[in-house]
Motif scaffolding. Structure first.
Motif, mmCIF file in Angstrom:
data_model
loop_
_atom_site.group_PDB
_atom_site.id
_atom_site.type_symbol
_atom_site.label_atom_id
_atom_site.label_comp_id
_atom_site.label_asym_id
_atom_site.label_seq_id
_atom_site.Cartn_x
_atom_site.Cartn_y
_atom_site.Cartn_z
ATOM 1 N N UNK A 109 -8.818 -105.359 -11.829
ATOM 2 C CA UNK A 109 -8.826 -105.861 -13.201
ATOM 3 C C UNK A 109 -7.530 -105.464 -13.897
ATOM 4 N N UNK A 110 -7.207 -106.164 -14.962
ATOM 5 C CA UNK A 110 -6.111 -105.784 -15.855
ATOM 6 C C UNK A 110 -6.746 -105.135 -17.080
ATOM 7 N N UNK A 111 -6.074 -104.122 -17.609
ATOM 8 C CA UNK A 111 -6.636 -103.408 -18.754
ATOM 9 C C UNK A 111 -5.597 -103.241 -19.864
ATOM 10 N N UNK A 112 -6.107 -103.196 -21.085
ATOM 11 C CA UNK A 112 -5.267 -102.912 -22.246
ATOM 12 C C UNK A 112 -6.077 -102.064 -23.223
ATOM 13 N N UNK A 113 -5.405 -101.158 -23.896
ATOM 14 C CA UNK A 113 -6.032 -100.328 -24.925
ATOM 15 C C UNK A 113 -5.259 -100.548 -26.210
ATOM 16 N N UNK B 166 -4.404 -95.231 -15.770
ATOM 17 C CA UNK B 166 -5.769 -95.185 -16.320
ATOM 18 C C UNK B 166 -6.383 -93.788 -16.356
ATOM 19 N N UNK B 167 -6.205 -92.953 -15.322
ATOM 20 C CA UNK B 167 -6.810 -91.611 -15.389
ATOM 21 C C UNK B 167 -6.247 -90.754 -16.524
ATOM 22 N N UNK B 168 -5.002 -90.986 -16.931
ATOM 23 C CA UNK B 168 -4.369 -90.200 -18.003
ATOM 24 C C UNK B 168 -4.503 -90.848 -19.373
ATOM 25 N N UNK C 201 -14.742 -100.370 -28.470
ATOM 26 C CA UNK C 201 -14.863 -101.831 -28.494
ATOM 27 C C UNK C 201 -14.375 -102.346 -27.134
ATOM 28 N N UNK C 202 -15.273 -102.914 -26.339
ATOM 29 C CA UNK C 202 -14.935 -103.414 -25.007
ATOM 30 C C UNK C 202 -15.053 -104.932 -25.027
ATOM 31 N N UNK C 203 -13.919 -105.594 -24.833
ATOM 32 C CA UNK C 203 -13.870 -107.059 -24.855
ATOM 33 C C UNK C 203 -14.575 -107.628 -26.089
ATOM 34 N N UNK D 41 -10.263 -92.838 -27.708
ATOM 35 C CA UNK D 41 -10.709 -92.226 -28.956
ATOM 36 C C UNK D 41 -11.704 -93.163 -29.638
ATOM 37 N N UNK D 42 -12.462 -92.616 -30.539
ATOM 38 C CA UNK D 42 -13.434 -93.378 -31.327
ATOM 39 C C UNK D 42 -12.780 -94.628 -31.901
ATOM 40 N N UNK D 43 -13.410 -95.787 -31.664
ATOM 41 C CA UNK D 43 -12.939 -97.034 -32.237
ATOM 42 C C UNK D 43 -11.850 -97.749 -31.457
ATOM 43 N N UNK D 44 -11.398 -97.176 -30.344
ATOM 44 C CA UNK D 44 -10.374 -97.859 -29.542
ATOM 45 C C UNK D 44 -10.889 -99.213 -29.068
ATOM 46 N N UNK D 45 -9.973 -100.171 -28.969
ATOM 47 C CA UNK D 45 -10.298 -101.508 -28.476
ATOM 48 C C UNK D 45 -9.755 -101.639 -27.057
ATOM 49 N N UNK D 46 -10.652 -101.862 -26.102
ATOM 50 C CA UNK D 46 -10.282 -101.978 -24.697
ATOM 51 C C UNK D 46 -10.558 -103.405 -24.245
ATOM 52 N N UNK D 47 -9.564 -103.998 -23.594
ATOM 53 C CA UNK D 47 -9.734 -105.321 -22.992
ATOM 54 C C UNK D 47 -9.695 -105.152 -21.483
ATOM 55 N N UNK D 48 -10.656 -105.769 -20.806
ATOM 56 C CA UNK D 48 -10.738 -105.735 -19.350
ATOM 57 C C UNK D 48 -10.795 -107.173 -18.876
ATOM 58 N N UNK D 49 -9.801 -107.552 -18.079
ATOM 59 C CA UNK D 49 -9.716 -108.933 -17.609
ATOM 60 C C UNK D 49 -9.672 -108.981 -16.094
ATOM 61 N N UNK D 50 -10.488 -109.850 -15.515
ATOM 62 C CA UNK D 50 -10.475 -110.062 -14.074
ATOM 63 C C UNK D 50 -9.596 -111.250 -13.762
ATOM 64 N N UNK D 51 -8.832 -111.182 -12.653
ATOM 65 C CA UNK D 51 -8.004 -112.336 -12.287
ATOM 66 C C UNK D 51 -8.876 -113.541 -11.936
ATOM 67 N N UNK D 52 -8.380 -114.731 -12.267
ATOM 68 C CA UNK D 52 -9.119 -115.947 -11.969
ATOM 69 C C UNK D 52 -8.236 -116.860 -11.128
#
Length: 65
Positions: free
Chosen positions: A31-35, A45-47, A4-6, A51-62
């Motif tokens: 960007x800022x990221x959260x899982x 981030x590389x580590x 799930x992305x955003x 997993x299936x069904x993870x929710x990822x939020x990706x936010x760009x600074x404004x």
């Protein structure tokens, strides 16, 4: 796998958060990221495994006022 992305379900083969950003053409973006609600620093981030069904939020600074 489905990630799930955003708030939108996406079928992606990315195993890490870093690979996910590359797959979305955001590899070099600032960007800022959260899982699953947990902030993930750029250096982690590389580590950070996905997993299936993870929710990822990706936010760009404004900017603005």
């Amino acid at each position: 796998m489905t990630i799930i992305v955003n708030g939108q379900a996406r079928e992606l083969a990315a195993a890490t958060l870093d690979a996910l950003l590359e797959a979305l053409d955001l590899g070099g973006a600032v960007v800022a990221t959260a899982v699953n609600g947990r902030f993930v620093r750029a250096a982690e981030r590389p580590q950070t495994r996905l997993a299936e069904g993870d929710a990822v939020e990706i936010l760009a600074p404004m900017q603005g006022g």
